[in-house]
Design a protein around this motif. Sequence first.
Motif, PDB file in Angstrom:
ATOM      1  N   ILE A   7       0.846  -1.204   0.000  1.00  0.00           N
ATOM      2  CA  ILE A   7       0.000   0.000   0.000  1.00  0.00           C
ATOM      3  C   ILE A   7       0.878   1.250   0.000  1.00  0.00           C
ATOM      4  O   ILE A   7       0.627   2.195  -0.764  1.00  0.00           O
ATOM      5  N   ILE A   8       1.910   1.257   0.812  1.00  0.00           N
ATOM      6  CA  ILE A   8       2.812   2.416   0.869  1.00  0.00           C
ATOM      7  C   ILE A   8       3.473   2.640  -0.486  1.00  0.00           C
ATOM      8  O   ILE A   8       3.544   3.781  -0.962  1.00  0.00           O
ATOM      9  N   GLU A   9       3.924   1.569  -1.130  1.00  0.00           N
ATOM     10  CA  GLU A   9       4.548   1.699  -2.456  1.00  0.00           C
ATOM     11  C   GLU A   9       3.578   2.305  -3.459  1.00  0.00           C
ATOM     12  O   GLU A   9       3.944   3.156  -4.264  1.00  0.00           O
ATOM     13  N   ALA A  15       1.425  12.406  -5.815  1.00  0.00           N
ATOM     14  CA  ALA A  15       2.216  13.570  -5.382  1.00  0.00           C
ATOM     15  C   ALA A  15       1.310  14.767  -5.116  1.00  0.00           C
ATOM     16  O   ALA A  15       0.269  14.927  -5.752  1.00  0.00           O
ATOM     17  N   ASP A  16       1.733  15.588  -4.184  1.00  0.00           N
ATOM     18  CA  ASP A  16       1.065  16.870  -3.953  1.00  0.00           C
ATOM     19  C   ASP A  16       1.295  17.703  -5.215  1.00  0.00           C
ATOM     20  O   ASP A  16       2.440  17.898  -5.625  1.00  0.00           O
ATOM     21  N   PRO A  17       0.227  18.196  -5.861  1.00  0.00           N
ATOM     22  CA  PRO A  17       0.404  18.908  -7.126  1.00  0.00           C
ATOM     23  C   PRO A  17       1.176  20.221  -7.005  1.00  0.00           C
ATOM     24  O   PRO A  17       1.761  20.688  -7.979  1.00  0.00           O
ATOM     25  N   HIS A  18       1.191  20.784  -5.811  1.00  0.00           N
ATOM     26  CA  HIS A  18       1.882  22.058  -5.604  1.00  0.00           C
ATOM     27  C   HIS A  18       3.352  21.862  -5.258  1.00  0.00           C
ATOM     28  O   HIS A  18       4.194  22.666  -5.615  1.00  0.00           O
ATOM     29  N   GLU A  25       6.031  10.678   1.322  1.00  0.00           N
ATOM     30  CA  GLU A  25       7.221  11.414   1.769  1.00  0.00           C
ATOM     31  C   GLU A  25       6.852  12.642   2.596  1.00  0.00           C
ATOM     32  O   GLU A  25       7.584  13.021   3.508  1.00  0.00           O
ATOM     33  N   MET A  26       5.717  13.257   2.269  1.00  0.00           N
ATOM     34  CA  MET A  26       5.271  14.447   3.004  1.00  0.00           C
ATOM     35  C   MET A  26       4.638  14.096   4.353  1.00  0.00           C
ATOM     36  O   MET A  26       4.340  14.976   5.146  1.00  0.00           O
TER      37      MET A  26
END
Length: 100
Positions: A7-9, A15-18, A25-26
Amino acid sequence: MVSKEDIIEALKKVADPHMGISIVEMGLVHNIEIDDEDNVSFEFMPTNPGCMSVMMMAADAKEVTKAVEGVKSVKVTVKGHMMEEDINEILNEEVKEENK
């Protein structure tokens, strides 16, 4: 059987678009749980309670998780957002219908 690592993979693909950085990672994904029937649930906490991209990121996270081989269903719970109740209702409509 589906593992937490699977699930983590998968979630690393979102990704955060900003920021252009993975939501994993965030540190935006919390409390990943997988039951005996490979139903997955986790919490998603945006960095900002007014984040306008939260719905897109949470929906993307749900889709990449559903795509993991063996996953039966996915429930994403958004926490810490000013519209979390509405977002969670929209995100998890099909889960409610499946459990009727």
